[in-house]
Write a protein that holds these residues in place. Structure first.
Motif, PDB file in Angstrom:
ATOM      1  N   LEU A 102       0.667  -1.120   0.055  1.00  0.00           N
ATOM      2  CA  LEU A 102      -0.020  -0.263  -0.018  1.00  0.00           C
ATOM      3  C   LEU A 102       0.918   1.139  -0.079  1.00  0.00           C
ATOM      4  N   LYS A 103       0.478   2.295  -0.563  1.00  0.00           N
ATOM      5  CA  LYS A 103       1.188   3.507  -0.472  1.00  0.00           C
ATOM      6  C   LYS A 103       0.373   4.523   0.380  1.00  0.00           C
ATOM      7  N   LYS A 104       1.063   5.775   0.731  1.00  0.00           N
ATOM      8  CA  LYS A 104       0.395   6.625   1.575  1.00  0.00           C
ATOM      9  C   LYS A 104       0.059   7.900   1.003  1.00  0.00           C
ATOM     10  N   ILE A 105      -0.918   8.467   1.310  1.00  0.00           N
ATOM     11  CA  ILE A 105      -1.315   9.764   1.094  1.00  0.00           C
ATOM     12  C   ILE A 105      -1.353  10.587   2.510  1.00  0.00           C
ATOM     13  N   ILE A 106      -1.077  11.841   2.577  1.00  0.00           N
ATOM     14  CA  ILE A 106      -1.469  12.473   3.728  1.00  0.00           C
ATOM     15  C   ILE A 106      -2.129  13.836   3.393  1.00  0.00           C
ATOM     16  N   PHE A 107      -3.647  13.815   4.131  1.00  0.00           N
ATOM     17  CA  PHE A 107      -4.290  14.989   3.895  1.00  0.00           C
ATOM     18  C   PHE A 107      -5.002  15.615   5.003  1.00  0.00           C
ATOM     19  N   ARG A 108      -4.350  16.827   5.239  1.00  0.00           N
ATOM     20  CA  ARG A 108      -5.221  17.429   6.718  1.00  0.00           C
ATOM     21  C   ARG A 108      -4.847  16.526   7.684  1.00  0.00           C
ATOM     22  N   ASN A 109      -3.364  16.400   7.856  1.00  0.00           N
ATOM     23  CA  ASN A 109      -3.014  15.716   9.013  1.00  0.00           C
ATOM     24  C   ASN A 109      -3.549  14.144   9.013  1.00  0.00           C
ATOM     25  N   THR A 110      -4.231  13.718   8.162  1.00  0.00           N
ATOM     26  CA  THR A 110      -4.655  12.341   8.110  1.00  0.00           C
ATOM     27  C   THR A 110      -4.021  11.478   7.089  1.00  0.00           C
ATOM     28  N   GLU A 111      -3.337  10.429   7.659  1.00  0.00           N
ATOM     29  CA  GLU A 111      -2.517   9.718   6.731  1.00  0.00           C
ATOM     30  C   GLU A 111      -3.306   8.223   6.300  1.00  0.00           C
ATOM     31  N   ILE A 112      -3.483   8.178   4.906  1.00  0.00           N
ATOM     32  CA  ILE A 112      -4.189   7.240   4.343  1.00  0.00           C
ATOM     33  C   ILE A 112      -3.464   6.347   3.533  1.00  0.00           C
ATOM     34  N   ASP A 113      -3.787   4.804   3.584  1.00  0.00           N
ATOM     35  CA  ASP A 113      -3.029   4.136   2.880  1.00  0.00           C
ATOM     36  C   ASP A 113      -3.940   3.691   1.666  1.00  0.00           C
ATOM     37  N   TYR A 114      -3.219   3.401   0.332  1.00  0.00           N
ATOM     38  CA  TYR A 114      -4.115   3.112  -0.587  1.00  0.00           C
ATOM     39  C   TYR A 114      -3.304   1.865  -1.512  1.00  0.00           C
ATOM     40  N   CYS A 115      -4.088   1.066  -2.422  1.00  0.00           N
ATOM     41  CA  CYS A 115      -3.545   0.309  -3.299  1.00  0.00           C
ATOM     42  C   CYS A 115      -3.174   0.880  -4.692  1.00  0.00           C
ATOM     43  N   PRO A 116      -2.129   0.916  -5.008  1.00  0.00           N
ATOM     44  CA  PRO A 116      -1.873   1.854  -6.371  1.00  0.00           C
ATOM     45  C   PRO A 116      -2.639   1.054  -7.455  1.00  0.00           C
ATOM     46  N   LYS A 117      -2.936  -0.318  -7.484  1.00  0.00           N
ATOM     47  CA  LYS A 117      -3.592  -0.898  -8.386  1.00  0.00           C
ATOM     48  C   LYS A 117      -5.173  -1.028  -8.417  1.00  0.00           C
ATOM     49  N   CYS A 118      -5.796  -1.344  -7.334  1.00  0.00           N
ATOM     50  CA  CYS A 118      -7.182  -1.487  -7.339  1.00  0.00           C
ATOM     51  C   CYS A 118      -7.823  -0.212  -6.612  1.00  0.00           C
ATOM     52  N   LEU A 119      -6.765   0.599  -6.062  1.00  0.00           N
ATOM     53  CA  LEU A 119      -7.286   1.855  -5.517  1.00  0.00           C
ATOM     54  C   LEU A 119      -8.190   1.797  -4.276  1.00  0.00           C
ATOM     55  N   GLY A 120      -8.014   0.545  -3.460  1.00  0.00           N
ATOM     56  CA  GLY A 120      -8.721   0.360  -2.332  1.00  0.00           C
ATOM     57  C   GLY A 120      -8.204   1.251  -1.589  1.00  0.00           C
ATOM     58  N   ILE A 121      -8.998   1.428  -0.083  1.00  0.00           N
ATOM     59  CA  ILE A 121      -8.134   2.377   0.863  1.00  0.00           C
ATOM     60  C   ILE A 121      -8.415   1.791   2.034  1.00  0.00           C
ATOM     61  N   TRP A 122      -7.358   1.986   3.014  1.00  0.00           N
ATOM     62  CA  TRP A 122      -7.394   1.298   4.363  1.00  0.00           C
ATOM     63  C   TRP A 122      -7.035   2.679   5.219  1.00  0.00           C
ATOM     64  N   PHE A 123      -7.990   2.617   6.253  1.00  0.00           N
ATOM     65  CA  PHE A 123      -8.107   3.759   7.271  1.00  0.00           C
ATOM     66  C   PHE A 123      -7.621   3.088   8.396  1.00  0.00           C
TER      67      PHE A 123
END
Ligand code: ZN
Ligand code: ZN
Length: 176
Positions: free
Chosen positions: A10-31
């Motif tokens: 999974l890759k990480k994005i950070i938005f408004r101090n919230t770190e979110i992990d997502y899959c670069p292939k299926c674009l599912g998201i992990w909170f």
């Protein structure tokens, strides 16, 4: 962390101090649970009182174990369905993280639209959009859905977490 579908990292994005992990292939998201609990600014509190009928009624919750594994702790994920909404999220009973498949964003937005809650969420997320465009570094298909993404992630934070005790009760009562 590993995608429960693709087994990719999974890759990480950070938005408004919230770190979110997502899959670069299926674009599912992990909170993760900590991320779900982070709720500090005034705007967030505005959303907190929204009476959105999703995950609210325990009688409409259906929970079942899945074949997928939690990206964080490798325990089985549990699918949580809600009434006629068509919305499914997957949760880990161990670390309390939440997995959201890409298609579920649209279903949640559609559900809100049907329930006439969309306008409130649009007003809420519009203010965040300009800022988000500057900091958002996710893949292009993501960016085009940013508005929905924000609405849904906020919803997950407040509404799903609030119902978590009920969901866990059901998981505990499932036959082993
Ligand atoms: Zn994946
Ligand atoms: Zn877990």
């Amino acid at each position: 962390m590993i995608c429960p579908n693709c087994k990719l990292k999974l890759k990480k994005i950070i938005f408004r101090n919230t770190e979110i992990d997502y899959c670069p292939k299926c674009l599912g998201i992990w909170f993760e649970e900590d991320e779900l609990r982070r709720a500090k600014d005034d705007k967030d509190q505005e959303l907190n009182w929204l009476d959105i009928d999703l995950w609210q009624d325990q009688a409409q919750l259906a929970v079942a174990i899945t074949e997928k594994q939690c990206p964080f702790c490798s325990q089985p994920l549990y699918a949580v369905d809600y009434g006629q909404s068509g919305v499914r999220v997957e949760v880990c009973n161990n670390c309390k993280g939440v997995w959201l498949e890409r298609g579920e964003f649209k279903k949640i937005i559609d559900y809100l639209q049907e329930k006439k809650e969309k306008e409130v969420l649009d007003n809420y997320t519009a203010n965040l959009l300009a800022e988000a465009k500057e900091v958002f570094t996710g893949p292009e298909p993501f960016r085009s859905e940013l508005r929905d993404f924000l609405a849904v992630s906020k919803l997950l934070k407040y509404k799903l977490l609030a119902q978590y005790p009920q969901i866990l009760d059901i998981i505990i009562s499932l036959p082993k």
